[in-house]
Enzyme design. Sequence first.
Site, PDB file in Angstrom:
ATOM      1  N   GLU A 181      23.758  33.323  86.723  1.00  0.00           N
ATOM      2  CA  GLU A 181      24.011  31.971  87.122  1.00  0.00           C
ATOM      3  C   GLU A 181      24.460  31.145  86.359  1.00  0.00           C
ATOM      4  O   GLU A 181      23.667  31.033  85.321  1.00  0.00           O
ATOM      5  CB  GLU A 181      22.820  31.444  88.328  1.00  0.00           C
ATOM      6  CG  GLU A 181      23.545  29.977  88.828  1.00  0.00           C
ATOM      7  CD  GLU A 181      22.255  29.331  89.676  1.00  0.00           C
ATOM      8  OE1 GLU A 181      21.215  29.802  89.487  1.00  0.00           O
ATOM      9  OE2 GLU A 181      22.956  28.153  90.033  1.00  0.00           O
TER      10      GLU A 181
ATOM     11  N   LYS B   1      37.393  13.128  85.196  1.00  0.00           N
ATOM     12  CA  LYS B   1      38.256  12.273  84.524  1.00  0.00           C
ATOM     13  C   LYS B   1      39.389  13.308  83.996  1.00  0.00           C
ATOM     14  O   LYS B   1      39.204  14.334  83.572  1.00  0.00           O
ATOM     15  CB  LYS B   1      37.855  11.700  83.149  1.00  0.00           C
ATOM     16  CG  LYS B   1      36.696  10.588  83.553  1.00  0.00           C
ATOM     17  CD  LYS B   1      36.155   9.945  82.304  1.00  0.00           C
ATOM     18  CE  LYS B   1      35.128   8.752  82.771  1.00  0.00           C
ATOM     19  NZ  LYS B   1      34.154   8.485  81.797  1.00  0.00           N
TER      20      LYS B   1
ATOM     21  N   ASP C 209      30.063  20.948  87.670  1.00  0.00           N
ATOM     22  CA  ASP C 209      30.362  19.703  87.490  1.00  0.00           C
ATOM     23  C   ASP C 209      31.874  19.601  87.588  1.00  0.00           C
ATOM     24  O   ASP C 209      32.875  20.448  86.968  1.00  0.00           O
ATOM     25  CB  ASP C 209      30.052  19.340  86.068  1.00  0.00           C
ATOM     26  CG  ASP C 209      28.574  19.186  85.779  1.00  0.00           C
ATOM     27  OD1 ASP C 209      28.012  18.516  86.477  1.00  0.00           O
ATOM     28  OD2 ASP C 209      28.054  19.609  84.777  1.00  0.00           O
TER      29      ASP C 209
ATOM     30  N   ASP D  66      30.760  20.789  96.804  1.00  0.00           N
ATOM     31  CA  ASP D  66      30.995  19.769  97.646  1.00  0.00           C
ATOM     32  C   ASP D  66      32.398  19.050  97.765  1.00  0.00           C
ATOM     33  O   ASP D  66      32.576  18.072  98.237  1.00  0.00           O
ATOM     34  CB  ASP D  66      29.867  18.720  97.495  1.00  0.00           C
ATOM     35  CG  ASP D  66      29.998  18.158  96.157  1.00  0.00           C
ATOM     36  OD1 ASP D  66      29.823  18.711  95.137  1.00  0.00           O
ATOM     37  OD2 ASP D  66      30.170  16.821  96.041  1.00  0.00           O
TER      38      ASP D  66
ATOM     39  N   GLU E 285      22.327  27.691  81.174  1.00  0.00           N
ATOM     40  CA  GLU E 285      22.318  26.310  81.227  1.00  0.00           C
ATOM     41  C   GLU E 285      22.755  25.567  79.988  1.00  0.00           C
ATOM     42  O   GLU E 285      21.980  25.832  79.101  1.00  0.00           O
ATOM     43  CB  GLU E 285      20.833  25.916  82.066  1.00  0.00           C
ATOM     44  CG  GLU E 285      20.738  24.650  82.159  1.00  0.00           C
ATOM     45  CD  GLU E 285      21.913  23.861  83.087  1.00  0.00           C
ATOM     46  OE1 GLU E 285      22.238  23.996  84.116  1.00  0.00           O
ATOM     47  OE2 GLU E 285      22.569  22.729  82.177  1.00  0.00           O
TER      48      GLU E 285
HETATM   49  C1  LIG Z   1      26.066  19.681  89.279  1.00  0.00           C
HETATM   50  S1  LIG Z   1      24.908  20.460  88.250  1.00  0.00           S
HETATM   51  C2  LIG Z   1      24.226  21.869  89.559  1.00  0.00           C
HETATM   52  C3  LIG Z   1      22.987  22.480  89.193  1.00  0.00           C
HETATM   53  C4  LIG Z   1      22.552  23.845  90.229  1.00  0.00           C
HETATM   54  N1  LIG Z   1      23.636  24.469  90.029  1.00  0.00           N
HETATM   55  C5  LIG Z   1      22.415  23.134  91.537  1.00  0.00           C
HETATM   56  O1  LIG Z   1      23.204  23.403  92.478  1.00  0.00           O
HETATM   57  O2  LIG Z   1      21.368  22.384  91.753  1.00  0.00           O
HETATM   58  C6  LIG Z   1      25.688  21.314  87.118  1.00  0.00           C
HETATM   59  C7  LIG Z   1      24.869  21.954  85.961  1.00  0.00           C
HETATM   60  O3  LIG Z   1      25.648  22.874  85.198  1.00  0.00           O
HETATM   61  C8  LIG Z   1      25.499  22.593  83.792  1.00  0.00           C
HETATM   62  N2  LIG Z   1      26.649  23.084  83.163  1.00  0.00           N
HETATM   63  C9  LIG Z   1      27.839  22.518  83.201  1.00  0.00           C
HETATM   64  N3  LIG Z   1      28.831  22.933  82.384  1.00  0.00           N
HETATM   65  C10 LIG Z   1      28.057  24.224  82.058  1.00  0.00           C
HETATM   66  C11 LIG Z   1      28.288  25.383  81.052  1.00  0.00           C
HETATM   67  N4  LIG Z   1      29.663  25.346  80.493  1.00  0.00           N
HETATM   68  N5  LIG Z   1      27.660  26.267  80.770  1.00  0.00           N
HETATM   69  C12 LIG Z   1      26.202  26.108  81.484  1.00  0.00           C
HETATM   70  N6  LIG Z   1      25.990  25.240  82.177  1.00  0.00           N
HETATM   71  C13 LIG Z   1      26.928  24.282  82.447  1.00  0.00           C
HETATM   72  C14 LIG Z   1      25.168  21.159  83.921  1.00  0.00           C
HETATM   73  O4  LIG Z   1      24.214  20.983  82.750  1.00  0.00           O
HETATM   74  C15 LIG Z   1      24.356  21.146  85.366  1.00  0.00           C
HETATM   75  O5  LIG Z   1      22.984  21.369  84.817  1.00  0.00           O
END
Ligand SMILES: C[S@@+](CC[C@H](N)C(=O)[O-])C[C@H]1O[C@@H](n2cnc3c(N)ncnc32)[C@H](O)[C@@H]1O
Length: 245
Positions: A66, A145, A141, A177, A91
Amino acid sequence: MLPPRMSEPEGSPVFNPRMHQGGKLSFRSRVQDGADDPGEFLVLGGKNPPPLDQLVPRGFADVEIEIGPGKGAFVLAATAAKPDTFLLGIEAAPGYASLAATKLRQSGRRNGLFLVDNGKLYLEDRVPAGALAAVHVYYPDPWPKRRHKGRRFFTDDVPAVLARVLRPGGCCYVATDNAAYAGQIVRVLGASSLFVREEAEEARVAALGEGHAFSPTNFERKYREEGRVLRRYAFRKSAAGSPAR
Ligand SMILES: C[S@@+](CC[C@H](N)C(=O)[O-])C[C@H]1O[C@@H](n2cnc3c(N)ncnc32)[C@H](O)[C@@H]1O
């Protein structure tokens, strides 16, 4: 020998892996309060993260990753639902990874692990070809921007990155979403000859219940409460993505 990661300034804190080709991402990070005790369930990738075969214990035929597990709800549920599968959560935010790894350690299950690293880079340079049964990416994410768009996971290079690490018939499961990002995901993966979207697989895993794909995640729960439209996709690696050798 594994390729070295981009150098960081001397004296960087331990929790400071390289996060992006073009520079560091400023990830939200829970303040370390000393309450976490992740033990060996948390690996800090740093500049030279261990390759996949050093993280996965012997004996697991199925390995799933994941990307961006956040606080780890999906990996926690998946290790329970699929005890014969090894789940690696990659993560970028060390605080979230530490919290998730602590919960996994407390669960008593040993078929999972959290790694602090940039998920896409890890797939590119630390995962052997055909090693994964599935890749999960939930509520990535959107980086709305314009100047941050290159930080999105689902950019034009992602079909080749995913097709290389997935085994024949392996799937990438995605939920978002964000309508604009969903459009980009469907354009990038859905238009690639390396993947086919499979609505039957989306229905099948949804019917299996929590911990198989898509659910549960912390953001899913939050967005559901807010009444947002949640979009889910399963993209299977196509025959074109698995050329005969
Ligand atoms: C909006 S959160 C969603 C977290 C989880 N998947 C959920 O649905 O509850 C996005 C997560 O992706 C992580 N993230 C963003 N870019 C990433 C990357 N290139 N590699 C690993 N994690 C990343 C962020 O730190 C954050 O914890």
